[in-house]
Design a protein around this motif. Structure first.
Motif, PDB file in Angstrom:
ATOM      1  N   GLU A   1     -14.691 -17.113 -14.405  1.00 41.66           N
ATOM      2  CA  GLU A   1     -13.879 -16.768 -13.231  1.00 41.66           C
ATOM      3  C   GLU A   1     -14.638 -17.068 -11.934  1.00 41.66           C
ATOM      4  OE1 GLU A   1     -10.877 -15.809 -13.028  1.00 41.66           O
ATOM      5  OE2 GLU A   1     -10.711 -14.936 -11.010  1.00 41.66           O
ATOM      6  N   PHE A   2     -15.919 -16.726 -11.951  1.00 42.55           N
ATOM      7  CA  PHE A   2     -16.749 -16.973 -10.764  1.00 42.55           C
ATOM      8  C   PHE A   2     -16.832 -18.472 -10.476  1.00 42.55           C
ATOM      9  CE2 PHE A   2     -21.268 -17.362  -9.061  1.00 42.55           C
ATOM     10  CZ  PHE A   2     -20.882 -17.135  -7.747  1.00 42.55           C
ATOM     11  N   LYS A   3     -17.079 -19.273 -11.517  1.00 46.37           N
ATOM     12  CA  LYS A   3     -17.172 -20.725 -11.340  1.00 46.37           C
ATOM     13  C   LYS A   3     -15.873 -21.273 -10.739  1.00 46.37           C
ATOM     14  CE  LYS A   3     -19.816 -21.647 -15.583  1.00 46.37           C
ATOM     15  NZ  LYS A   3     -19.650 -22.153 -16.954  1.00 46.37           N
ATOM     16  N   LYS A   4     -14.736 -20.821 -11.297  1.00 46.05           N
ATOM     17  CA  LYS A   4     -13.438 -21.342 -10.841  1.00 46.05           C
ATOM     18  C   LYS A   4     -13.212 -21.015  -9.374  1.00 46.05           C
ATOM     19  CE  LYS A   4     -10.652 -21.090 -15.002  1.00 46.05           C
ATOM     20  NZ  LYS A   4      -9.871 -20.132 -15.734  1.00 46.05           N
ATOM     21  N   ARG A   5     -13.487 -19.780  -8.999  1.00 46.04           N
ATOM     22  CA  ARG A   5     -13.227 -19.371  -7.615  1.00 46.04           C
ATOM     23  C   ARG A   5     -14.221 -19.992  -6.646  1.00 46.04           C
ATOM     24  NH1 ARG A   5     -11.681 -13.188  -7.227  1.00 46.04           N
ATOM     25  NH2 ARG A   5     -11.891 -13.784  -5.056  1.00 46.04           N
TER      26      ARG A   5
ATOM     27  N   PHE B   1     -22.359 -26.505 -12.460  1.00 40.94           N
ATOM     28  CA  PHE B   1     -22.690 -27.477 -13.508  1.00 40.94           C
ATOM     29  C   PHE B   1     -22.236 -26.973 -14.880  1.00 40.94           C
ATOM     30  CE2 PHE B   1     -26.164 -28.524 -10.305  1.00 40.94           C
ATOM     31  CZ  PHE B   1     -25.489 -29.612  -9.782  1.00 40.94           C
ATOM     32  N   ASP B   2     -21.237 -26.110 -14.838  1.00 37.04           N
ATOM     33  CA  ASP B   2     -20.662 -25.521 -16.052  1.00 37.04           C
ATOM     34  C   ASP B   2     -21.742 -24.902 -16.962  1.00 37.04           C
ATOM     35  OD1 ASP B   2     -18.598 -24.628 -17.558  1.00 37.04           O
ATOM     36  OD2 ASP B   2     -18.179 -26.546 -18.540  1.00 37.04           O
ATOM     37  N   ALA B   3     -22.725 -24.304 -16.346  1.00 32.65           N
ATOM     38  CA  ALA B   3     -23.802 -23.656 -17.118  1.00 32.65           C
ATOM     39  C   ALA B   3     -23.237 -22.467 -17.896  1.00 32.65           C
ATOM     40  CB  ALA B   3     -24.885 -23.175 -16.160  1.00 32.65           C
ATOM     41  N   PRO B   4     -23.760 -22.216 -19.088  1.00 29.98           N
ATOM     42  CA  PRO B   4     -23.275 -21.065 -19.858  1.00 29.98           C
ATOM     43  C   PRO B   4     -23.785 -19.719 -19.340  1.00 29.98           C
ATOM     44  CG  PRO B   4     -25.008 -22.206 -21.057  1.00 29.98           C
ATOM     45  CD  PRO B   4     -24.742 -23.022 -19.832  1.00 29.98           C
ATOM     46  N   ALA B   5     -24.744 -19.766 -18.418  1.00 29.31           N
ATOM     47  CA  ALA B   5     -25.270 -18.497 -17.879  1.00 29.31           C
ATOM     48  C   ALA B   5     -25.808 -18.726 -16.465  1.00 29.31           C
ATOM     49  CB  ALA B   5     -26.386 -17.967 -18.782  1.00 29.31           C
ATOM     50  N   VAL B   6     -25.736 -17.662 -15.692  1.00 32.56           N
ATOM     51  CA  VAL B   6     -26.229 -17.714 -14.311  1.00 32.56           C
ATOM     52  C   VAL B   6     -26.964 -16.408 -14.019  1.00 32.56           C
ATOM     53  CG1 VAL B   6     -25.345 -17.387 -11.957  1.00 32.56           C
ATOM     54  CG2 VAL B   6     -24.608 -19.362 -13.265  1.00 32.56           C
ATOM     55  N   VAL B   7     -28.051 -16.524 -13.283  1.00 35.62           N
ATOM     56  CA  VAL B   7     -28.739 -15.309 -12.851  1.00 35.62           C
ATOM     57  C   VAL B   7     -28.758 -15.304 -11.321  1.00 35.62           C
ATOM     58  CG1 VAL B   7     -31.053 -16.388 -13.005  1.00 35.62           C
ATOM     59  CG2 VAL B   7     -30.843 -13.915 -13.145  1.00 35.62           C
ATOM     60  N   ILE B   8     -28.499 -14.124 -10.751  1.00 31.19           N
ATOM     61  CA  ILE B   8     -28.513 -13.991  -9.288  1.00 31.19           C
ATOM     62  C   ILE B   8     -29.537 -12.918  -8.914  1.00 31.19           C
ATOM     63  CG2 ILE B   8     -27.173 -13.289  -7.242  1.00 31.19           C
ATOM     64  CD1 ILE B   8     -24.663 -14.332  -8.644  1.00 31.19           C
TER      65      ILE B   8
ATOM     66  N   ARG C   1     -29.133 -30.256 -14.590  1.00 33.15           N
ATOM     67  CA  ARG C   1     -27.797 -30.179 -13.986  1.00 33.15           C
ATOM     68  C   ARG C   1     -26.693 -30.547 -14.966  1.00 33.15           C
ATOM     69  NH1 ARG C   1     -31.368 -32.048  -9.893  1.00 33.15           N
ATOM     70  NH2 ARG C   1     -31.356 -30.740  -8.031  1.00 33.15           N
ATOM     71  N   LYS C   2     -27.047 -30.642 -16.250  1.00 33.68           N
ATOM     72  CA  LYS C   2     -26.010 -30.795 -17.278  1.00 33.68           C
ATOM     73  C   LYS C   2     -26.480 -30.060 -18.535  1.00 33.68           C
ATOM     74  CE  LYS C   2     -22.454 -34.038 -18.609  1.00 33.68           C
ATOM     75  NZ  LYS C   2     -22.193 -33.637 -19.979  1.00 33.68           N
ATOM     76  N   PHE C   3     -25.598 -29.221 -19.029  1.00 30.23           N
ATOM     77  CA  PHE C   3     -25.965 -28.332 -20.129  1.00 30.23           C
ATOM     78  C   PHE C   3     -25.077 -28.587 -21.344  1.00 30.23           C
ATOM     79  CE2 PHE C   3     -26.805 -26.273 -16.065  1.00 30.23           C
ATOM     80  CZ  PHE C   3     -28.124 -25.875 -16.205  1.00 30.23           C
ATOM     81  N   LEU C   4     -25.617 -28.258 -22.513  1.00 32.25           N
ATOM     82  CA  LEU C   4     -24.797 -28.269 -23.719  1.00 32.25           C
ATOM     83  C   LEU C   4     -23.870 -27.055 -23.643  1.00 32.25           C
ATOM     84  CD1 LEU C   4     -27.621 -29.048 -26.343  1.00 32.25           C
ATOM     85  CD2 LEU C   4     -26.064 -30.674 -25.198  1.00 32.25           C
ATOM     86  N   SER C   5     -22.743 -27.090 -24.359  1.00 31.18           N
ATOM     87  CA  SER C   5     -21.803 -25.960 -24.243  1.00 31.18           C
ATOM     88  C   SER C   5     -22.258 -24.740 -25.055  1.00 31.18           C
ATOM     89  CB  SER C   5     -20.392 -26.403 -24.659  1.00 31.18           C
ATOM     90  OG  SER C   5     -20.453 -26.977 -25.922  1.00 31.18           O
ATOM     91  N   LYS C   6     -23.322 -24.940 -25.846  1.00 28.71           N
ATOM     92  CA  LYS C   6     -23.868 -23.837 -26.663  1.00 28.71           C
ATOM     93  C   LYS C   6     -24.280 -22.624 -25.793  1.00 28.71           C
ATOM     94  CE  LYS C   6     -28.126 -23.511 -29.298  1.00 28.71           C
ATOM     95  NZ  LYS C   6     -29.324 -24.235 -29.659  1.00 28.71           N
TER      96      LYS C   6
ATOM     97  N   VAL D   1     -26.944 -10.905 -14.247  1.00 26.18           N
ATOM     98  CA  VAL D   1     -26.799 -12.007 -15.204  1.00 26.18           C
ATOM     99  C   VAL D   1     -25.311 -12.137 -15.518  1.00 26.18           C
ATOM    100  CG1 VAL D   1     -27.498 -12.939 -17.452  1.00 26.18           C
ATOM    101  CG2 VAL D   1     -28.989 -11.329 -16.256  1.00 26.18           C
ATOM    102  N   ALA D   2     -24.783 -13.323 -15.356  1.00 22.68           N
ATOM    103  CA  ALA D   2     -23.358 -13.526 -15.624  1.00 22.68           C
ATOM    104  C   ALA D   2     -23.178 -14.551 -16.733  1.00 22.68           C
ATOM    105  CB  ALA D   2     -22.646 -13.987 -14.362  1.00 22.68           C
ATOM    106  N   THR D   3     -22.356 -14.207 -17.707  1.00 21.64           N
ATOM    107  CA  THR D   3     -22.015 -15.129 -18.798  1.00 21.64           C
ATOM    108  C   THR D   3     -20.520 -14.923 -19.108  1.00 21.64           C
ATOM    109  OG1 THR D   3     -22.550 -13.483 -20.482  1.00 21.64           O
ATOM    110  CG2 THR D   3     -24.321 -14.992 -19.901  1.00 21.64           C
ATOM    111  N   GLY D   4     -20.026 -15.677 -20.072  1.00 24.69           N
ATOM    112  CA  GLY D   4     -18.674 -15.446 -20.604  1.00 24.69           C
ATOM    113  C   GLY D   4     -17.573 -15.511 -19.557  1.00 24.69           C
TER     114      GLY D   4
END
Ligand SMILES: Cc1cc2nc3c(=O)[nH]c(=O)nc-3n(C[C@H](O)[C@H](O)[C@H](O)COP(=O)(O)O)c2cc1C
Length: 221
Positions: free
Chosen positions: A57-61, A122-129, A14-19, A49-52
């Motif tokens: 935008e998805f996280k913010k909303r 968790f501010d992950a650099p990538a998400v898969v749905i 639940r906590k990721f590096l920003s890499k 797969v969502a990144t970048g």
């Protein structure tokens, strides 16, 4: 990594590096996950797969919807009641998470901030749905999604990545549909946030528990 090590060593991160995670690594994990079994080999999944920037935008909303008090409207209803033994495990998990974050139970502001971070994925650099077509019989498709999701998580773990399967990713599916261009006729079943785990974060290393073997297993000899 040995399979047993992968099964026993995977845990929710639940906590990721920003890499960022290289696309080749993500593609490799998903390509291997596609070997998961499914009913009649139907392979009913659509994998987003969502990144970048779109993920940002998805996280913010997603977080804004939570903080505005919008009622979640997941495509797959969330359980509201559980048998007492299940509920106790859920409550215990909540306690462990708050403890790992040094949040007192009565500190409502800190708890809200934790939920806000969770809905910020968790501010992950990538998400898969993982999504399925609305035409499919849901119960069977859910089995298939569960299998591929765990396959994905194990393979990600094998590559040194951390994952967190998250209902919070699909709690506001309309936001995901809009931001990530997902078709209306797909049901969003479940998602996973993933990235390189922060090795120093207590939230990634608190002791987890499982019920005893005897609680679940009944031999019929
Ligand atoms: C269907 C499903 C939904 C989940 N949703 C969330 C979530 O929204 N937020 C979260 O922090 N963890 C979520 N989790 C992670 C569980 O809390 C975690 O798997 C469980 O506590 C067992 O811990 P472990 O994964 O570390 O073994 C979810 C897990 C599953 C299987």
């Amino acid at each position: 990594m040995q399979l047993q090590e992968a099964v026993l060593g995977r845990r929710s991160v639940r906590k990721f590096l920003s890499k960022p995670v290289a696309e080749e690594i993500i593609s490799d994990i998903i390509a291997k996950s596609l070997w998961a079994p499914s009913w009649g080999n139907t392979q009913p999944w659509e994998i987003i797969v969502a990144t970048g920037k779109p993920l940002q935008e998805f996280k913010k909303r997603n977080r804004a919807a939570l903080l505005e008090g919008k009622a979640p409207q997941p495509d797959i209803a969330m359980p509201e009641i559980w048998p007492p033994s299940n509920k106790k495990r859920y409550v215990d998990l909540g306690k462990s998470v708050l403890q790992a974050l040094s949040i007192a139970r009565e500190d409502t502001q800190a708890r809200t901030e934790h939920f806000a971070r969770m809905f910020y994925l968790f501010d992950a650099p990538a998400v898969v749905i993982f999504a399925v077509d609305r035409a499919l019989l849901l119960e069977y498709a859910m089995l298939d999604i569960g299998i591929i999701l765990q396959t994905f998580c194990l393979l990600a773990h094998d590559s040194g990545l951390g994952t967190c399967i998250m209902a919070a990713i699909v709690s506001y599916p309309q936001i995901a549909r809009q931001v990530l261009a997902i078709d209306e006729n797909k049901r969003l079943v479940m998602g996973a946030a993933f990235g390189w785990p922060d090795p120093d974060a207590p939230i990634n290393s608190f002791a987890r528990s499982r019920g005893k073997f005897e609680e679940f297993v009944r031999w019929v000899r």
